[in-house]
Design an enzyme around this catalytic site. Structure first.
Site, PDB file in Angstrom:
ATOM      1  CD  GLU A  13      -2.840  -0.820   2.102  1.00  0.00           C
ATOM      2  OE1 GLU A  13      -2.775   0.213   3.087  1.00  0.00           O
ATOM      3  OE2 GLU A  13      -3.588  -1.709   2.020  1.00  0.00           O
ATOM      4  CB  CYS A  14       2.174   3.661  -1.359  1.00  0.00           C
ATOM      5  SG  CYS A  14       1.447   3.152  -2.803  1.00  0.00           S
ATOM      6  N   GLY A  15       4.374   3.868   0.138  1.00  0.00           N
ATOM      7  CA  GLY A  15       5.003   4.168   1.249  1.00  0.00           C
ATOM      8  C   GLY A  15       5.718   5.561   1.033  1.00  0.00           C
TER       9      GLY A  15
END
Length: 228
Positions: free
Chosen positions: A58-60
């Site tokens: 889910e991204c950073g």
């Protein structure tokens, strides 16, 4: 559903305190830790990541303000957040006059393998993003941070999370003439910010936060400010 706290911080202002992460006892299915570190002067670094011992998706996102090696440190921050997303990554940096970007599909170490890349990212402020797609397709057009120029200057935006009303907002914006170049939720946020006529950027962000629904984190960069 995790409600997003509408708490904005303008990192272009000096920060003198070290804030500890949220309490581990706080009940939340998607707990977020924000670690903010301050050095001397106006330097501020923060990392946003999910606190868990499991493999994350889910991204950073990462941002730094007030350091002469801003892009280099952002690269190191993204490398540490590589577990959050492996599809693409990117950095937008500000030299106080102009925003410059380097973003590509691939892993952090590969996208920034050539040291010459950092000479194209000068400045004391930068934001970065590693992507794992929860909405939108994979590919160059959906790499982040998204960098745009509009009537009020330039804006870089990195986003993590999901907007549950993004499809509805996008359709309404398209009916009003907006043209989208990606399939991400993030571009919906940018169009809403550009259309808002409020003078203050912070107020425009607050207004947009009242329209979008979901759980998300944002970091934004202008020529002179970093807002998270």
């Amino acid at each position: 559903m995790v409600r997003t706290s509408r708490c904005l911080r303008d990192w272009s202002r000096p920060v003198k305190t070290l804030e500890s992460p949220p309490s581990p006892s706080r009940p939340s299915p998607a707990r977020i830790e924000a670690v903010r570190l301050t050095g001397t002067g106006r330097t501020c670094v923060f990392i946003v990541a999910q606190a868990t011992d499991k493999f994350n998706h889910e991204c950073g996102i990462f941002g730094i303000y007030g350091h002469r090696e801003a892009a280099n440190l952002t690269y190191l921050g993204l490398y540490a957040l590589q577990h959050r997303g492996q599809e693409s990554c990117g950095i937008v940096a500000s030299d106080g006059v102009k925003l410059n970007a380097h973003l590509r599909p691939g892993l952090v170490a590969d996208v920034f393998r050539n040291p010459a890349v950092f000479s194209s990212l000068p400045g004391h402020s930068a934001i970065g993003h590693v992507r794992y797609s929860t909405t939108g397709e994979s590919g160059v057009k959906n790499c982040q941070p998204i960098l745009v120029s509009y009537s009020r200057g330039s804006l870089g935006v990195a986003h993590n999370g999901n907007l549950v009303n993004a499809f509805e907002l996008r359709k309404n914006l398209e009916k009003q003439g907006s043209i989208f170049s990606s399939s991400t939720d993030t571009e919906v946020i940018i169009h809403l910010l550009a259309r808002d006529q409020t003078e203050s950027l912070l107020e425009r962000i607050r207004n947009v936060a009242g329209v979008i629904k979901g759980a998300y984190c944002l970091v934004m960069l202008t020529e002179s400010r970093l807002i998270a």
